[in-house]
Design a protein around this motif. Structure first.
Motif, PDB file in Angstrom:
ATOM      1  N   LEU A 290       0.821  -1.210   0.000  1.00 29.87           N
ATOM      2  CA  LEU A 290       0.000   0.000   0.000  1.00 29.87           C
ATOM      3  C   LEU A 290       0.857   1.262   0.000  1.00 29.87           C
ATOM      4  O   LEU A 290       0.393   2.326   0.419  1.00 29.87           O
ATOM      5  N   GLU A 291       2.082   1.146  -0.488  1.00 31.35           N
ATOM      6  CA  GLU A 291       2.930   2.331  -0.580  1.00 31.35           C
ATOM      7  C   GLU A 291       2.262   3.352  -1.489  1.00 31.35           C
ATOM      8  O   GLU A 291       1.738   3.009  -2.536  1.00 31.35           O
ATOM      9  N   GLY A 292       2.244   4.603  -1.034  1.00 33.18           N
ATOM     10  CA  GLY A 292       1.614   5.670  -1.801  1.00 33.18           C
ATOM     11  C   GLY A 292       0.161   5.898  -1.434  1.00 33.18           C
ATOM     12  O   GLY A 292      -0.435   6.881  -1.855  1.00 33.18           O
ATOM     13  N   GLU A 293      -0.438   4.989  -0.666  1.00 36.67           N
ATOM     14  CA  GLU A 293      -1.829   5.144  -0.245  1.00 36.67           C
ATOM     15  C   GLU A 293      -1.886   5.954   1.045  1.00 36.67           C
ATOM     16  O   GLU A 293      -1.267   5.581   2.036  1.00 36.67           O
ATOM     17  N   PRO A 294      -2.630   7.061   1.053  1.00 33.05           N
ATOM     18  CA  PRO A 294      -2.731   7.860   2.279  1.00 33.05           C
ATOM     19  C   PRO A 294      -3.675   7.193   3.279  1.00 33.05           C
ATOM     20  O   PRO A 294      -4.511   6.372   2.908  1.00 33.05           O
ATOM     21  N   CYS A 295      -3.489   7.538   4.540  1.00 32.70           N
ATOM     22  CA  CYS A 295      -4.412   7.050   5.569  1.00 32.70           C
ATOM     23  C   CYS A 295      -5.786   7.644   5.303  1.00 32.70           C
ATOM     24  O   CYS A 295      -5.873   8.761   4.826  1.00 32.70           O
ATOM     25  N   PRO A 296      -6.844   6.893   5.516  1.00 34.02           N
ATOM     26  CA  PRO A 296      -6.973   5.650   6.259  1.00 34.02           C
ATOM     27  C   PRO A 296      -6.903   4.388   5.400  1.00 34.02           C
ATOM     28  O   PRO A 296      -7.203   3.308   5.883  1.00 34.02           O
ATOM     29  N   TYR A 297      -6.508   4.506   4.129  1.00 34.39           N
ATOM     30  CA  TYR A 297      -6.580   3.349   3.238  1.00 34.39           C
ATOM     31  C   TYR A 297      -5.747   2.146   3.677  1.00 34.39           C
ATOM     32  O   TYR A 297      -6.209   1.010   3.524  1.00 34.39           O
ATOM     33  N   PRO A 298      -4.543   2.314   4.227  1.00 33.60           N
ATOM     34  CA  PRO A 298      -3.837   1.120   4.695  1.00 33.60           C
ATOM     35  C   PRO A 298      -4.635   0.320   5.738  1.00 33.60           C
ATOM     36  O   PRO A 298      -4.646  -0.910   5.696  1.00 33.60           O
ATOM     37  N   VAL A 299      -5.341   1.006   6.611  1.00 32.97           N
ATOM     38  CA  VAL A 299      -6.181   0.317   7.603  1.00 32.97           C
ATOM     39  C   VAL A 299      -7.358  -0.360   6.913  1.00 32.97           C
ATOM     40  O   VAL A 299      -7.622  -1.546   7.122  1.00 32.97           O
ATOM     41  N   VAL A 300      -8.050   0.388   6.084  1.00 35.09           N
ATOM     42  CA  VAL A 300      -9.254  -0.132   5.413  1.00 35.09           C
ATOM     43  C   VAL A 300      -8.924  -1.355   4.565  1.00 35.09           C
ATOM     44  O   VAL A 300      -9.576  -2.396   4.673  1.00 35.09           O
ATOM     45  N   TYR A 301      -7.898  -1.245   3.718  1.00 35.67           N
ATOM     46  CA  TYR A 301      -7.548  -2.359   2.833  1.00 35.67           C
ATOM     47  C   TYR A 301      -7.014  -3.557   3.613  1.00 35.67           C
ATOM     48  O   TYR A 301      -7.259  -4.706   3.246  1.00 35.67           O
ATOM     49  N   SER A 302      -6.277  -3.296   4.691  1.00 36.14           N
ATOM     50  CA  SER A 302      -5.759  -4.395   5.504  1.00 36.14           C
ATOM     51  C   SER A 302      -6.889  -5.182   6.143  1.00 36.14           C
ATOM     52  O   SER A 302      -6.899  -6.416   6.116  1.00 36.14           O
ATOM     53  N   LEU A 303      -7.847  -4.483   6.727  1.00 37.30           N
ATOM     54  CA  LEU A 303      -8.971  -5.173   7.368  1.00 37.30           C
ATOM     55  C   LEU A 303      -9.832  -5.905   6.348  1.00 37.30           C
ATOM     56  O   LEU A 303     -10.317  -7.005   6.624  1.00 37.30           O
ATOM     57  N   ASP A 304     -10.014  -5.319   5.161  1.00 34.99           N
ATOM     58  CA  ASP A 304     -10.765  -6.000   4.098  1.00 34.99           C
ATOM     59  C   ASP A 304     -10.064  -7.301   3.701  1.00 34.99           C
ATOM     60  O   ASP A 304     -10.704  -8.332   3.530  1.00 34.99           O
ATOM     61  N   ALA A 305      -8.742  -7.240   3.560  1.00 32.53           N
ATOM     62  CA  ALA A 305      -7.981  -8.440   3.185  1.00 32.53           C
ATOM     63  C   ALA A 305      -8.078  -9.503   4.269  1.00 32.53           C
ATOM     64  O   ALA A 305      -8.221 -10.692   3.968  1.00 32.53           O
TER      65      ALA A 305
END
Length: 79
Positions: A12-27
């Motif tokens: 998720l390099e280049g993704e601003p917060c909160p996307y690292p949290v959102v995508y991690s929990l989705d995965a």
């Protein structure tokens, strides 16, 4: 040296917060118990936000986040 063998890696390099949290929990929702997700992020807020939300959601953070310059790696166990 890190000897954790992730089942899946989410870069998720280049993704601003909160996307690292959102995508991690989705995965994590798609993974099976016992599998490990490696999350690679470079948003500074991820350093605190990802571990907090991972624990709040009932998953296990394996060790401390690993930093390499601006890059942060998290290893999350679905248990």
């Amino acid at each position: 040296m890190n000897n954790i063998q992730p089942t899946m890696t989410l870069n998720l390099e280049g993704e601003p917060c909160p996307y690292p949290v959102v995508y991690s929990l989705d995965a994590m929702e798609q993974m099976r118990e016992g599998e490990i997700l490696e999350v690679i992020a470079d948003c500074p807020m991820s350093f605190q936000a990802v571990p907090e939300e991972v624990r709040r959601s009932g998953y296990t953070l394996l060790g401390e986040p690993i930093t390499d310059g601006p890059t942060i790696r998290f290893y999350i166990l679905k248990s």
